[in-house]
Design a protein around this motif. Structure first.
Motif, PDB file in Angstrom:
ATOM      1  N   ILE A 373       0.833  -1.212   0.000  1.00 59.11           N
ATOM      2  CA  ILE A 373       0.000   0.000   0.000  1.00 59.11           C
ATOM      3  C   ILE A 373       0.864   1.256   0.000  1.00 59.11           C
ATOM      4  O   ILE A 373       0.597   2.207  -0.746  1.00 59.11           O
ATOM      5  N   MET A 374       1.937   1.264   0.805  1.00 58.20           N
ATOM      6  CA  MET A 374       2.808   2.439   0.855  1.00 58.20           C
ATOM      7  C   MET A 374       3.536   2.624  -0.478  1.00 58.20           C
ATOM      8  O   MET A 374       3.717   3.757  -0.942  1.00 58.20           O
ATOM      9  N   HIS A 375       3.935   1.506  -1.101  1.00 58.40           N
ATOM     10  CA  HIS A 375       4.593   1.602  -2.407  1.00 58.40           C
ATOM     11  C   HIS A 375       3.628   2.158  -3.451  1.00 58.40           C
ATOM     12  O   HIS A 375       4.001   2.994  -4.272  1.00 58.40           O
ATOM     13  N   ARG A 376       2.369   1.702  -3.404  1.00 56.86           N
ATOM     14  CA  ARG A 376       1.371   2.195  -4.354  1.00 56.86           C
ATOM     15  C   ARG A 376       1.120   3.688  -4.155  1.00 56.86           C
ATOM     16  O   ARG A 376       0.961   4.438  -5.121  1.00 56.86           O
ATOM     17  N   ALA A 377       1.105   4.118  -2.894  1.00 55.91           N
ATOM     18  CA  ALA A 377       0.904   5.548  -2.610  1.00 55.91           C
ATOM     19  C   ALA A 377       2.057   6.384  -3.151  1.00 55.91           C
ATOM     20  O   ALA A 377       1.866   7.484  -3.664  1.00 55.91           O
ATOM     21  N   LYS A 378       3.287   5.836  -3.063  1.00 57.66           N
ATOM     22  CA  LYS A 378       4.459   6.574  -3.539  1.00 57.66           C
ATOM     23  C   LYS A 378       4.533   6.636  -5.060  1.00 57.66           C
ATOM     24  O   LYS A 378       4.996   7.622  -5.625  1.00 57.66           O
ATOM     25  N   THR A 379       4.117   5.561  -5.712  1.00 55.10           N
ATOM     26  CA  THR A 379       4.313   5.451  -7.163  1.00 55.10           C
ATOM     27  C   THR A 379       3.064   5.774  -7.983  1.00 55.10           C
ATOM     28  O   THR A 379       3.115   5.725  -9.202  1.00 55.10           O
ATOM     29  N   SER A 380       1.960   6.067  -7.333  1.00 51.81           N
ATOM     30  CA  SER A 380       0.741   6.384  -8.084  1.00 51.81           C
ATOM     31  C   SER A 380       0.930   7.693  -8.841  1.00 51.81           C
ATOM     32  O   SER A 380       1.711   8.561  -8.417  1.00 51.81           O
ATOM     33  N   PRO A 381       0.240   7.871  -9.983  1.00 55.35           N
ATOM     34  CA  PRO A 381       0.397   9.089 -10.791  1.00 55.35           C
ATOM     35  C   PRO A 381       0.158  10.349  -9.967  1.00 55.35           C
ATOM     36  O   PRO A 381      -0.805  10.438  -9.211  1.00 55.35           O
ATOM     37  N   ALA A 382       1.069  11.306 -10.105  1.00 60.40           N
ATOM     38  CA  ALA A 382       0.983  12.615  -9.455  1.00 60.40           C
ATOM     39  C   ALA A 382       1.031  12.538  -7.937  1.00 60.40           C
ATOM     40  O   ALA A 382       0.651  13.476  -7.250  1.00 60.40           O
ATOM     41  N   SER A 383       1.520  11.408  -7.393  1.00 60.60           N
ATOM     42  CA  SER A 383       1.603  11.283  -5.943  1.00 60.60           C
ATOM     43  C   SER A 383       2.591  12.298  -5.380  1.00 60.60           C
ATOM     44  O   SER A 383       3.643  12.557  -5.968  1.00 60.60           O
ATOM     45  N   ILE A 384       2.249  12.877  -4.225  1.00 61.78           N
ATOM     46  CA  ILE A 384       3.149  13.824  -3.571  1.00 61.78           C
ATOM     47  C   ILE A 384       3.719  13.212  -2.294  1.00 61.78           C
ATOM     48  O   ILE A 384       4.303  13.909  -1.471  1.00 61.78           O
ATOM     49  N   PHE A 385       3.530  11.891  -2.135  1.00 57.11           N
ATOM     50  CA  PHE A 385       3.966  11.202  -0.923  1.00 57.11           C
ATOM     51  C   PHE A 385       5.495  11.266  -0.801  1.00 57.11           C
ATOM     52  O   PHE A 385       6.225  10.895  -1.711  1.00 57.11           O
ATOM     53  N   GLY A 386       5.967  11.771   0.340  1.00 59.67           N
ATOM     54  CA  GLY A 386       7.399  11.836   0.602  1.00 59.67           C
ATOM     55  C   GLY A 386       8.125  12.858  -0.247  1.00 59.67           C
ATOM     56  O   GLY A 386       9.350  12.792  -0.385  1.00 59.67           O
ATOM     57  N   ARG A 387       7.427  13.817  -0.811  1.00 64.74           N
ATOM     58  CA  ARG A 387       8.049  14.820  -1.677  1.00 64.74           C
ATOM     59  C   ARG A 387       7.947  16.212  -1.050  1.00 64.74           C
ATOM     60  O   ARG A 387       7.044  16.476  -0.247  1.00 64.74           O
ATOM     61  N   ASP A 388       8.834  17.104  -1.467  1.00 63.33           N
ATOM     62  CA  ASP A 388       8.809  18.496  -1.017  1.00 63.33           C
ATOM     63  C   ASP A 388       8.317  19.378  -2.165  1.00 63.33           C
ATOM     64  O   ASP A 388       8.653  19.146  -3.334  1.00 63.33           O
ATOM     65  N   LEU A 389       7.561  20.395  -1.797  1.00 61.76           N
ATOM     66  CA  LEU A 389       7.008  21.314  -2.802  1.00 61.76           C
ATOM     67  C   LEU A 389       7.978  22.460  -3.061  1.00 61.76           C
ATOM     68  O   LEU A 389       8.461  23.108  -2.129  1.00 61.76           O
ATOM     69  N   ILE A 390       8.277  22.692  -4.343  1.00 62.80           N
ATOM     70  CA  ILE A 390       9.010  23.895  -4.754  1.00 62.80           C
ATOM     71  C   ILE A 390       8.225  24.561  -5.874  1.00 62.80           C
ATOM     72  O   ILE A 390       7.367  23.941  -6.513  1.00 62.80           O
ATOM     73  N   TYR A 391       8.493  25.835  -6.098  1.00 60.96           N
ATOM     74  CA  TYR A 391       7.852  26.567  -7.185  1.00 60.96           C
ATOM     75  C   TYR A 391       8.910  26.970  -8.201  1.00 60.96           C
ATOM     76  O   TYR A 391      10.003  27.430  -7.827  1.00 60.96           O
ATOM     77  N   TYR A 392       8.581  26.787  -9.465  1.00 61.81           N
ATOM     78  CA  TYR A 392       9.532  27.102 -10.538  1.00 61.81           C
ATOM     79  C   TYR A 392       8.892  28.107 -11.484  1.00 61.81           C
ATOM     80  O   TYR A 392       7.746  27.940 -11.908  1.00 61.81           O
ATOM     81  N   ARG A 393       9.642  29.179 -11.792  1.00 62.80           N
ATOM     82  CA  ARG A 393       9.168  30.202 -12.727  1.00 62.80           C
ATOM     83  C   ARG A 393       9.687  29.878 -14.122  1.00 62.80           C
ATOM     84  O   ARG A 393      10.891  29.758 -14.337  1.00 62.80           O
ATOM     85  N   VAL A 394       8.770  29.706 -15.085  1.00 63.46           N
ATOM     86  CA  VAL A 394       9.144  29.295 -16.453  1.00 63.46           C
ATOM     87  C   VAL A 394       9.956  30.397 -17.125  1.00 63.46           C
ATOM     88  O   VAL A 394       9.569  31.571 -17.106  1.00 63.46           O
ATOM     89  N   LYS A 395      11.079  29.984 -17.730  1.00 64.31           N
ATOM     90  CA  LYS A 395      11.949  30.922 -18.453  1.00 64.31           C
ATOM     91  C   LYS A 395      11.829  30.692 -19.956  1.00 64.31           C
ATOM     92  O   LYS A 395      11.291  29.675 -20.403  1.00 64.31           O
ATOM     93  N   ARG A 396      12.321  31.643 -20.707  1.00 69.88           N
ATOM     94  CA  ARG A 396      12.287  31.522 -22.165  1.00 69.88           C
ATOM     95  C   ARG A 396      13.061  30.275 -22.612  1.00 69.88           C
ATOM     96  O   ARG A 396      14.176  30.037 -22.167  1.00 69.88           O
ATOM     97  N   GLY A 397      12.459  29.475 -23.480  1.00 68.58           N
ATOM     98  CA  GLY A 397      13.094  28.251 -23.967  1.00 68.58           C
ATOM     99  C   GLY A 397      12.729  27.012 -23.174  1.00 68.58           C
ATOM    100  O   GLY A 397      13.052  25.894 -23.590  1.00 68.58           O
ATOM    101  N   ASP A 398      12.081  27.179 -22.023  1.00 68.07           N
ATOM    102  CA  ASP A 398      11.673  26.021 -21.214  1.00 68.07           C
ATOM    103  C   ASP A 398      10.526  25.266 -21.872  1.00 68.07           C
ATOM    104  O   ASP A 398       9.637  25.867 -22.472  1.00 68.07           O
ATOM    105  N   VAL A 399      10.546  23.956 -21.737  1.00 69.31           N
ATOM    106  CA  VAL A 399       9.407  23.096 -22.099  1.00 69.31           C
ATOM    107  C   VAL A 399       9.187  22.135 -20.935  1.00 69.31           C
ATOM    108  O   VAL A 399      10.080  21.933 -20.105  1.00 69.31           O
TER     109      VAL A 399
END
Length: 508
Positions: A373-399
């Motif tokens: 169950i814990m592995h499924r929570a970590k690997t499920s699509p868009a899971s945020i389990f065990g992750r830290d949130l950062i914000y990124y500002r898109v620059k010219r040329g980024d995709v």
């Protein structure tokens, strides 16, 4: 006004006759010409009016199509059984519809026009299966809505807003990422006290989300002083409603600013009116639900650490479906190690047995399938389990692909975290990225070191700064000595923090 028009007409007629006399034109022929001109003008005006009515009807149809497309995307039209194929569908005249709406005892105006009529026809004729399905759930959620609305002193008819939002489905998600009976976005939900993480989301909790919705609606009403505008703001945000008010030359009525609202919001109030009418006059339209869902009576227990709820359900003699049904905010059939004194609802008929055998039941459920169950929570699509949130500002040329590689995440997760429908991003856009601990710390260290290395410089002799892509008032204030955000705003007469690339700012 009528008198002035008559004088004007007499003056014009006299002028035309005198000119006709001067030109040697017979009086009868001149009058004939006048009549032909008047007839042509009337025909032209009639055609203009006809075009306007046609355009309005096309807009109403387009709004209805947009609404249906959005509802299909959210999955609200899926799996609705098409029953009662040969049932009688009463036809009600526009006059009767108008009278019934006028007679409704509501605090929010129930305006009858072509827009509300088109949605009344939709819910009572074209998509009766959807209306009947929503009605089958009202016994489960309306008592909660009514109690909370009473506590906050809000109009009782606001309970129908949840039908517009979710069709009374607590787990439904919109394409923009709004979730739950009241369709809260993550930021708004968090502001009103609805927490969420990898294992649970309180936006799907009927009690907590209804409390948050009541507080939000009350704030919106205090902001606009009008329930129709408050409902529009609930759908598209207060900023878009204020923008529509400005563009309409500061009109303060929903129907006067209708054209300037986002397309989805235009159909929002007509839907609310139509569903309020449909629920209150269901019998007259032969729409009473034949099968009605009733709430399961529950009691609460507290649990600590990892607990496999599927095991608990089996041991107390109920099903996991029943436990999930009374705990809609839980995403998995377990609660994780990090939860302390977590409140779980259990069917009241099984609670006594759980309490009497609590120790061995929780011991049995504390290790079963934990790794899976814990592995499924970590690997499920868009899971945020065990992750830290950062914000990124898109620059010219980024995709999206290059950003995903840089931070060790998947493109599909980036899309989910930021409610993106495709891969299109724009320069200056702020992206949420949930990264692993090592990547996040590296990102923060690089940012902090970059800040330390850049010392503020003297204000240039021109005393002017031209805004570059991605710059903000705060970042500009950090570039120069003795310059603050407040000082820049005061010198440049800025009321907001929004900047545009190339904008000229005075620094002193």
């Amino acid at each position: 006004m009528i008198c002035s028009f008559r004088k004007f007409k007499a003056y014009m007629t006299a002028g035309a006759l005198s000119v006709a006399g001067l030109c040697g034109m017979p009086e009868a022929e001149a009058q004939n010409n006048d009549r032909e001109l008047d007839s042509a003008r009337l025909r032209g005006r009639f055609m203009e009016d006809l075009k306007w009515v046609h355009r309005e009807m096309l807009e109403a149809d387009e709004d209805l199509r947009a609404f249906k497309a959005n509802r299909a995307i959210r999955g609200l039209e899926a799996s609705i059984p098409v029953d009662f194929r040969d049932e009688h569908i009463p036809r009600v005249s526009p006059e009767v519809l108008a009278q019934r709406l006028k007679a409704l005892d509501t605090e929010i105006p129930m305006t009858y026009n072509r827009y509300s009529k088109s949605f009344i026809d939709y819910y009572t004729i074209r998509d009766r299966a959807y209306s009947r399905q929503a009605m089958s759930r009202k016994s489960m959620y309306f008592p909660i809505f009514e109690r909370k609305l009473r506590e906050h002193g809000l109009p009782d008819e606001l309970k129908y807003l949840a039908v517009v939002e979710s069709g009374l489905k607590p787990r439904v998600m919109s394409r923009a990422g709004a979730i739950g009976l009241w369709q809260f976005m993550s930021r708004t939900g968090k502001y009103y006290g609805l927490s969420y993480d990898h294992f649970q989301d309180e936006r799907m909790d009927p009690e907590k989300s209804t409390e948050a919705a009541c507080r939000y609606l009350k704030d919106l009403y205090m902001m606009f002083g009008d329930w129709e505008l408050a409902l529009a703001a609930y759908n598209c945000g207060p900023g878009n409603v204020r923008k529509a008010i400005r563009r309409s030359d500061y009109k303060r009525n929903f129907w006067q600013i209708y054209r300037y609202l986002p397309r989805e919001t235009r159909s929002y109030l007509p839907q609310f009116i139509a569903l309020t009418y449909t629920f209150k006059h269901a019998e007259e339209h032969n729409l009473v639900a034949r099968v009605e869902n009733h709430p399961i009576e529950t009691d609460t227990v507290r649990m600590n650490g990892f607990v496999n709820l599927k095991v608990v359900a089996n041991l107390i003699g109920t099903s996991m479906d029943s436990v999930s049904f009374v705990n809609p905010s839980l995403k998995y059939e377990a609660i994780p190690d990090s939860y302390k004194n977590y409140v779980v609802n259990l069917p009241v008929s099984n609670v006594d047995y759980f309490r009497q055998n609590r120790t061995w039941i929780l011991d049995s459920a504390s290790n079963v399938d934990k790794k899976r169950i814990m592995h499924r929570a970590k690997t499920s699509p868009a899971s945020i389990f065990g992750r830290d949130l950062i914000y990124y500002r898109v620059k010219r040329g980024d995709v999206l692909g290059s950003i995903a590689i840089r931070y060790g995440v998947k493109v599909r997760d980036l899309r989910n975290w930021n409610s993106l429908r495709g891969n299109m991003i724009r320069v200056g856009q702020r992206l949420r990225i949930y990264t692993r601990g090592s990547v996040a710390s590296k990102y923060r260290n690089s940012k902090s070191s970059a800040k330390k290395n850049v010392a503020p410089r003297d204000i240039p002799s021109s005393r002017v700064h031209y805004v570059k892509q991605g710059e903000s008032l705060w970042s500009i204030s950090r570039m120069y000595k003795n310059v603050s955000v407040e000082k820049i705003k005061k010198l440049n007469g800025l009321k907001r923090n929004n900047l545009k690339p190339g904008q000229k700012l005075y620094l002193s």
